[in-house]
Design an enzyme around this catalytic site. Structure first.
Site, PDB file in Angstrom:
ATOM      1  CB  SER A 137      -0.696   0.003   1.390  1.00 30.03           C
ATOM      2  OG  SER A 137      -1.609   1.223   1.466  1.00 30.03           O
ATOM      3  CE1 TYR A 178      -4.611  -2.246   5.064  1.00 30.77           C
ATOM      4  CE2 TYR A 178      -3.621   0.062   4.619  1.00 30.77           C
ATOM      5  CZ  TYR A 178      -4.072  -1.427   4.305  1.00 30.77           C
ATOM      6  OH  TYR A 178      -4.244  -1.544   2.870  1.00 30.77           O
TER       7      TYR A 178
HETATM    8  N1  LIG Z   1      -8.892  -0.145  -1.303  1.00 30.55           N
HETATM    9  C1  LIG Z   1      -7.990   0.340  -1.051  1.00 30.55           C
HETATM   10  O1  LIG Z   1      -7.779   1.740  -0.910  1.00 30.55           O
HETATM   11  C2  LIG Z   1      -6.569  -0.192  -0.993  1.00 30.55           C
HETATM   12  C3  LIG Z   1      -5.295   0.713  -0.882  1.00 30.55           C
HETATM   13  C4  LIG Z   1      -4.065  -0.107  -0.824  1.00 30.55           C
HETATM   14  C5  LIG Z   1      -3.986  -1.401  -0.702  1.00 30.55           C
HETATM   15  N2  LIG Z   1      -5.211  -2.025  -0.529  1.00 30.55           N
HETATM   16  C6  LIG Z   1      -4.997  -3.583  -0.268  1.00 30.55           C
HETATM   17  O2  LIG Z   1      -5.364  -4.298  -1.251  1.00 30.55           O
HETATM   18  C7  LIG Z   1      -5.624  -5.376  -1.063  1.00 30.55           C
HETATM   19  C8  LIG Z   1      -7.085  -5.602  -1.316  1.00 30.55           C
HETATM   20  O3  LIG Z   1      -7.974  -4.800  -1.007  1.00 30.55           O
HETATM   21  P1  LIG Z   1      -9.722  -4.280  -1.572  1.00 30.55           P
HETATM   22  O4  LIG Z   1      -9.553  -2.872  -1.152  1.00 30.55           O
HETATM   23  O5  LIG Z   1      -9.873  -4.959  -2.883  1.00 30.55           O
HETATM   24  O6  LIG Z   1     -10.240  -5.273  -0.304  1.00 30.55           O
HETATM   25  P2  LIG Z   1     -11.918  -5.881  -0.223  1.00 30.55           P
HETATM   26  O7  LIG Z   1     -12.632  -5.225  -1.265  1.00 30.55           O
HETATM   27  O8  LIG Z   1     -12.103  -5.579   1.209  1.00 30.55           O
HETATM   28  O9  LIG Z   1     -11.188  -7.219  -0.581  1.00 30.55           O
HETATM   29  C9  LIG Z   1     -10.682  -7.878   0.457  1.00 30.55           C
HETATM   30  C10 LIG Z   1     -10.419  -9.494  -0.220  1.00 30.55           C
HETATM   31  O10 LIG Z   1      -9.582 -10.212   0.820  1.00 30.55           O
HETATM   32  C11 LIG Z   1     -10.155 -11.307   1.154  1.00 30.55           C
HETATM   33  N3  LIG Z   1      -9.766 -11.654   2.341  1.00 30.55           N
HETATM   34  C12 LIG Z   1      -9.843 -11.041   3.568  1.00 30.55           C
HETATM   35  N4  LIG Z   1      -9.104 -11.563   4.602  1.00 30.55           N
HETATM   36  C13 LIG Z   1      -8.967 -12.725   3.940  1.00 30.55           C
HETATM   37  C14 LIG Z   1      -8.312 -14.038   4.583  1.00 30.55           C
HETATM   38  N5  LIG Z   1      -8.020 -14.269   6.129  1.00 30.55           N
HETATM   39  N6  LIG Z   1      -8.064 -15.120   3.840  1.00 30.55           N
HETATM   40  C15 LIG Z   1      -8.781 -15.027   2.390  1.00 30.55           C
HETATM   41  N7  LIG Z   1      -9.046 -13.964   1.894  1.00 30.55           N
HETATM   42  C16 LIG Z   1      -9.231 -13.024   2.788  1.00 30.55           C
HETATM   43  C17 LIG Z   1     -11.757 -10.749   1.136  1.00 30.55           C
HETATM   44  O11 LIG Z   1     -12.854 -12.050   0.874  1.00 30.55           O
HETATM   45  P3  LIG Z   1     -13.378 -12.942   2.155  1.00 30.55           P
HETATM   46  O12 LIG Z   1     -13.814 -11.752   3.098  1.00 30.55           O
HETATM   47  O13 LIG Z   1     -14.243 -13.700   1.476  1.00 30.55           O
HETATM   48  O14 LIG Z   1     -12.311 -13.623   2.665  1.00 30.55           O
HETATM   49  C18 LIG Z   1     -11.737 -10.159  -0.207  1.00 30.55           C
HETATM   50  O15 LIG Z   1     -11.799 -10.938  -1.339  1.00 30.55           O
HETATM   51  C19 LIG Z   1      -5.693  -5.625   0.277  1.00 30.55           C
HETATM   52  O16 LIG Z   1      -4.360  -6.157   0.680  1.00 30.55           O
HETATM   53  C20 LIG Z   1      -5.621  -4.320   0.659  1.00 30.55           C
HETATM   54  O17 LIG Z   1      -4.962  -3.923   2.114  1.00 30.55           O
HETATM   55  C21 LIG Z   1      -6.223  -1.544  -0.749  1.00 30.55           C
END
Ligand SMILES: NC(=O)c1ccc[n+]([C@@H]2O[C@H](COP(=O)([O-])OP(=O)(O)OC[C@H]3O[C@@H](n4cnc5c(N)ncnc54)[C@H](OP(=O)(O)O)[C@@H]3O)[C@@H](O)[C@H]2O)c1
Length: 235
Positions: free
Chosen positions: A140, A152
């Site tokens: 991130s 985080y």
């Molecule tokens: N959105 C942002 O602004 C942003 C910015 C920088 C980085 N990121 C990073 O990008 C990645 C994806 O983020 P996103 O925004 O797309 O998140 P999201 O929409 O909340 O999706 C998170 C995904 O991770 C899965 N997950 C969570 N815990 C898990 C576990 N213990 N085992 C297996 N699967 C798990 C969830 O599915 P289930 O709940 O079904 O398991 C879901 O598919 C993350 O690492 C996040 O920190 C996001």
């Protein structure tokens, strides 16, 4: 069938689901991993034929099912070429206790964001060595700067270190390791105080992932920082 195989954790929504769409279009067979089987099944149905998209419920913080899944993929599909360790979670924290989630709720985030990608690397790297494959980790922009009270952010600093340490151990194996660091992405969980900030679309990150894995085997894209135009310096 010999098409390459792309495994994505956190595939059920957001950045993972967007990457699954682009990877399917690029000709990969997909292994979609998250905990919610129904949501994965729905995405798999939209993406393609059952012999090309394999939705598997698995918690990435649980070693035995995760390593067993990799064994099944190799036994069934014969190869594993790209792994996107993307699953993660976020809760708001304050070390002074001024706001945010209670400490009992911090544990799952730390496990998902740090232990999860570490286990994913450990489970998949032997297969990636065999294929001359590619590991991509989602860090991130928060893993580069200081965010007061933000655990985080600290977990994403850990992902930065993970990517570097894994890449160092992989020297000479043919495996490439890419750290993708998104800025704010509109995946539905944006806190109220950032509602007005500029945001990326999940597909913006998916394109960065496909760019990295689409390079020749002699090119290792180490890091990609993608932030929305106009995002402030400490965001
Ligand atoms: N959105 C942002 O602004 C942003 C910015 C920088 C980085 N990121 C990073 O990008 C990645 C994806 O983020 P996103 O925004 O797309 O998140 P999201 O929409 O909340 O999706 C998170 C995904 O991770 C899965 N997950 C969570 N815990 C898990 C576990 N213990 N085992 C297996 N699967 C798990 C969830 O599915 P289930 O709940 O079904 O398991 C879901 O598919 C993350 O690492 C996040 O920190 C996001």
């Amino acid at each position: 069938m010999t098409d390459p195989v792309f495994l994505i954790t956190g595939a059920s929504r957001g950045i993972g689901a967007a990457t699954a769409r682009l990877a399917a279009e690029a000709g990969y067979r997909l292994v979609l991993v998250a905990r919610d089987q129904a949501r994965l099944n729905a995405l798999a149905t939209r993406l393609g034929a059952p012999d090309r998209v394999w939705p598997v419920a698995c918690d990435v913080t649980d070693w035995a099912p995760l390593s067993g899944l990799v064994t099944r993929v190799r036994d069934t599909w014969g190869r594993l070429d790209v792994v996107f360790a993307n699953a993660g979670a976020s809760v708001v924290t304050s070390f002074l206790g001024r706001h945010g989630a209670p400490p009992e709720e911090w544990r799952d985030m730390v496990l998902a964001n740090v232990y999860g990608p570490a286990l994913t690397a450990r489970a998949t790297l032997p297969a990636l060595i065999d294929s001359g494959g590619h590991l991509v980790l989602t860090g991130s922009a928060a893993g580069r700067g200081v965010r007061p009270g933000n655990l985080y952010s600290a977990t994403k600093w850990a992902v930065t270190g993970l990517a570097q340490n894994i890449r160092a151990e992989c020297v000479g194996t043919g495996v490439r390791v890419t750290l993708v660091q998104p800025g704010l992405v509109d995946t539905g969980g944006i806190p109220a105080e950032r509602a007005q900030d500029p945001k990326l679309d999940p597909a913006d990150i998916a394109r960065a992932v496909l760019y990295a894995v689409g390079q020749p085997a002699t090119v290792d894209v180490n890091e990609i920082l993608v932030r929305p135009a106009g995002q402030g310096p400490n965001r």
